[in-house]
Design a protein around this motif. Sequence first.
Motif, PDB file in Angstrom:
ATOM      1  N   GLY A   1       0.803  -1.218   0.000  1.00  0.00           N
ATOM      2  CA  GLY A   1       0.000   0.000   0.000  1.00  0.00           C
ATOM      3  C   GLY A   1       0.834   1.266   0.000  1.00  0.00           C
ATOM      4  N   THR A   2       1.900   1.299   0.806  1.00  0.00           N
ATOM      5  CA  THR A   2       2.704   2.509   0.897  1.00  0.00           C
ATOM      6  C   THR A   2       3.536   2.722  -0.357  1.00  0.00           C
ATOM      7  N   THR A   3       4.048   1.638  -0.950  1.00  0.00           N
ATOM      8  CA  THR A   3       4.783   1.779  -2.208  1.00  0.00           C
ATOM      9  C   THR A   3       3.876   2.312  -3.307  1.00  0.00           C
ATOM     10  N   ILE A   4       2.654   1.782  -3.385  1.00  0.00           N
ATOM     11  CA  ILE A   4       1.699   2.286  -4.364  1.00  0.00           C
ATOM     12  C   ILE A   4       1.340   3.740  -4.065  1.00  0.00           C
ATOM     13  N   ALA A   5       1.201   4.065  -2.777  1.00  0.00           N
ATOM     14  CA  ALA A   5       0.881   5.444  -2.397  1.00  0.00           C
ATOM     15  C   ALA A   5       1.980   6.398  -2.854  1.00  0.00           C
ATOM     16  N   GLY A   6       3.246   5.991  -2.703  1.00  0.00           N
ATOM     17  CA  GLY A   6       4.334   6.834  -3.185  1.00  0.00           C
ATOM     18  C   GLY A   6       4.276   7.022  -4.687  1.00  0.00           C
ATOM     19  N   TRP A   7       3.997   5.942  -5.419  1.00  0.00           N
ATOM     20  CA  TRP A   7       3.870   6.037  -6.872  1.00  0.00           C
ATOM     21  C   TRP A   7       2.707   6.945  -7.260  1.00  0.00           C
ATOM     22  N   LEU A   8       1.584   6.802  -6.589  1.00  0.00           N
ATOM     23  CA  LEU A   8       0.425   7.632  -6.891  1.00  0.00           C
ATOM     24  C   LEU A   8       0.662   9.103  -6.533  1.00  0.00           C
ATOM     25  N   SER A   9       1.458   9.349  -5.485  1.00  0.00           N
ATOM     26  CA  SER A   9       1.682  10.732  -5.064  1.00  0.00           C
ATOM     27  C   SER A   9       2.444  11.529  -6.110  1.00  0.00           C
ATOM     28  N   ASP A  10       3.155  10.854  -7.024  1.00  0.00           N
ATOM     29  CA  ASP A  10       3.835  11.536  -8.135  1.00  0.00           C
ATOM     30  C   ASP A  10       2.865  11.873  -9.264  1.00  0.00           C
ATOM     31  N   ARG A  11       1.636  11.338  -9.200  1.00  0.00           N
ATOM     32  CA  ARG A  11       0.739  11.421 -10.354  1.00  0.00           C
ATOM     33  C   ARG A  11      -0.644  11.987 -10.040  1.00  0.00           C
ATOM     34  N   TRP A  12      -1.159  11.799  -8.839  1.00  0.00           N
ATOM     35  CA  TRP A  12      -2.522  12.187  -8.510  1.00  0.00           C
ATOM     36  C   TRP A  12      -2.544  13.329  -7.517  1.00  0.00           C
ATOM     37  N   ASP A  13      -3.721  13.882  -7.329  1.00  0.00           N
ATOM     38  CA  ASP A  13      -3.931  14.936  -6.334  1.00  0.00           C
ATOM     39  C   ASP A  13      -3.711  14.350  -4.939  1.00  0.00           C
ATOM     40  N   ASN A  14      -2.696  14.829  -4.238  1.00  0.00           N
ATOM     41  CA  ASN A  14      -2.337  14.244  -2.949  1.00  0.00           C
ATOM     42  C   ASN A  14      -3.393  14.471  -1.885  1.00  0.00           C
ATOM     43  N   ARG A  15      -4.161  15.540  -1.997  1.00  0.00           N
ATOM     44  CA  ARG A  15      -5.235  15.774  -1.030  1.00  0.00           C
ATOM     45  C   ARG A  15      -6.301  14.684  -1.145  1.00  0.00           C
ATOM     46  N   LYS A  16      -6.672  14.341  -2.369  1.00  0.00           N
ATOM     47  CA  LYS A  16      -7.683  13.305  -2.559  1.00  0.00           C
ATOM     48  C   LYS A  16      -7.158  11.938  -2.120  1.00  0.00           C
ATOM     49  N   LEU A  17      -5.874  11.698  -2.372  1.00  0.00           N
ATOM     50  CA  LEU A  17      -5.284  10.447  -1.889  1.00  0.00           C
ATOM     51  C   LEU A  17      -5.412  10.335  -0.375  1.00  0.00           C
ATOM     52  N   LEU A  18      -5.052  11.415   0.324  1.00  0.00           N
ATOM     53  CA  LEU A  18      -5.135  11.384   1.782  1.00  0.00           C
ATOM     54  C   LEU A  18      -6.566  11.177   2.252  1.00  0.00           C
ATOM     55  N   ALA A  19      -7.524  11.807   1.578  1.00  0.00           N
ATOM     56  CA  ALA A  19      -8.925  11.647   1.968  1.00  0.00           C
ATOM     57  C   ALA A  19      -9.350  10.182   1.868  1.00  0.00           C
ATOM     58  N   TRP A  20      -8.938   9.515   0.785  1.00  0.00           N
ATOM     59  CA  TRP A  20      -9.253   8.092   0.639  1.00  0.00           C
ATOM     60  C   TRP A  20      -8.582   7.265   1.731  1.00  0.00           C
ATOM     61  N   PHE A  21      -7.324   7.551   1.992  1.00  0.00           N
ATOM     62  CA  PHE A  21      -6.588   6.768   2.983  1.00  0.00           C
ATOM     63  C   PHE A  21      -7.202   6.896   4.368  1.00  0.00           C
ATOM     64  N   TYR A  22      -7.498   8.122   4.787  1.00  0.00           N
ATOM     65  CA  TYR A  22      -8.071   8.314   6.118  1.00  0.00           C
ATOM     66  C   TYR A  22      -9.477   7.735   6.206  1.00  0.00           C
ATOM     67  N   GLY A  23     -10.239   7.853   5.134  1.00  0.00           N
ATOM     68  CA  GLY A  23     -11.590   7.300   5.146  1.00  0.00           C
ATOM     69  C   GLY A  23     -11.592   5.789   5.299  1.00  0.00           C
ATOM     70  N   LEU A  24     -10.746   5.099   4.520  1.00  0.00           N
ATOM     71  CA  LEU A  24     -10.675   3.643   4.611  1.00  0.00           C
ATOM     72  C   LEU A  24     -10.136   3.190   5.963  1.00  0.00           C
ATOM     73  N   ARG A  25      -9.157   3.921   6.487  1.00  0.00           N
ATOM     74  CA  ARG A  25      -8.613   3.563   7.797  1.00  0.00           C
ATOM     75  C   ARG A  25      -9.670   3.723   8.885  1.00  0.00           C
ATOM     76  N   GLY A  26     -10.440   4.808   8.801  1.00  0.00           N
ATOM     77  CA  GLY A  26     -11.491   5.023   9.796  1.00  0.00           C
ATOM     78  C   GLY A  26     -12.517   3.910   9.800  1.00  0.00           C
ATOM     79  N   LEU A  27     -12.947   3.483   8.615  1.00  0.00           N
ATOM     80  CA  LEU A  27     -13.916   2.397   8.528  1.00  0.00           C
ATOM     81  C   LEU A  27     -13.322   1.099   9.077  1.00  0.00           C
ATOM     82  N   SER A  28     -12.035   0.856   8.827  1.00  0.00           N
ATOM     83  CA  SER A  28     -11.387  -0.351   9.342  1.00  0.00           C
ATOM     84  C   SER A  28     -11.373  -0.372  10.864  1.00  0.00           C
TER      85      SER A  28
END
Length: 441
Positions: free
Chosen positions: A292-319
């Motif tokens: 997950g973290t390796t993919i997150a690093g790859w995505l952070s070079d390409r996607w909106d980092n704010r939206k990435l964080l929103a997804w990460f915190y949302g999924l973690r909260g539900l877990s």
Amino acid sequence: MTAPEPSTRRGLPHYAWIVAGVTFLVMLTTAGVRSTPGVLIVPLETEFGWDRATISTAIAVNLALYGVVGPFAAAIMARLGIRRTVTISLTLLAAGVASTAAMSESWHMVLLWGIVVGGGTGMSALVLGATIVNRWFVERRGLVLGVLTASSATGQLVFLPLLATLVRDHGWRSAVFLVAGALVFVVPFVVLFLRERPTDLGLRPYGAKDGDAVPTTGAATVVNPFTAALVALRDGMRSRDFWLLAGSFFICGASTNGLIGTHLIPACADQGIPEVRAAAFLAMIGIFDIVGTTIAGWLSDRWDNRKLLAWFYGLRGLSLVYLPFAFGDGGWGLTAFALFYGLDWVATVPPTVRLTADAFGRERAGIMFGWVVAAHQLGAAFATFGAGSMRTWFGDYEKAFLTSGALCLFATAIVLQIGRTRTRPGAPTDPQAILSGEKVT
């Protein structure tokens, strides 16, 4: 004279990858140190009669110091050098960890594991990774930081099952001696292979092109590192983005190493799950987090980092909201939790580093991220002490898990506001200004 490009140096890999490899080894080993308290809580409770709140106090001090030392460590690295700073840190850690085998009073644990080990880990953790990436890499920065950040999960994977087995078969002191020995083992690699900057070897940072600005010396070599760190904090506190980054990372700490990293094994023990098996669940989280973290690093070079964080915190909260119910579902419930929670255990780090660099500039990213990490560790300390106290008061961890899950869901709204305003109140444009304490006009 222009330094030759890496591709012209007889086909050898760029030295940045060697530096990143040594950094990964350092961070992996210190992650093993930070994961150790999870397997010590129950044995210490049994041997000394200390309750969870007492033990959690020492761990909370450790986590808080780990964070608070970070920004000062970034400034110390600028003055003393990365290699010297990391060597001192690992030596201090090895001595502190080994000395815990002789403790007999609860204040010994606060002193050794809380203050000595907490301060030592703070000098060689996330801030080290951010500093290395910003000095040595122009391309693939997010990916490399993702891999370095995943070292904490790899540390869990390597150390936790072994530590839990040692505690079961040979007592908790054997586990702390193993960790101390691992720290000593890493020191020669740091001394021999870790280098400060690409220019020390006549290189440019990995991926640098003609015309790119490449710093040749550290800007803060003669400046008091405490002054540099405090000036950075002063400027950060004038920025809305700093408060949003620090606030969301406070919640990150309160929902990861402060809660699950410290209390999942004792929570499993409360449910009759043996420590070795509980450690295996934490190791499983580590396996999924590497991905997950390796993919997150790859995505952070390409996607909106704010939206990435929103997804990460949302999924973690539900877990985390699901976790109290997972204990009643046999092994499958905890396996499902380990999968979904593990995928973003520390996946928030690469996007947070990128947003910090965007807000404050690459030259200041190390120190500013250090203060953001300080907020992370204060959140971890808050959760460690709070969860331990809730367990002592209410007899279980359910309220602690649910509270942390709710905080993560709240963080999804916070992170979407980062970078909405581009003003940087009081931020100096010259890196030397932040390190010299020069007043901004």
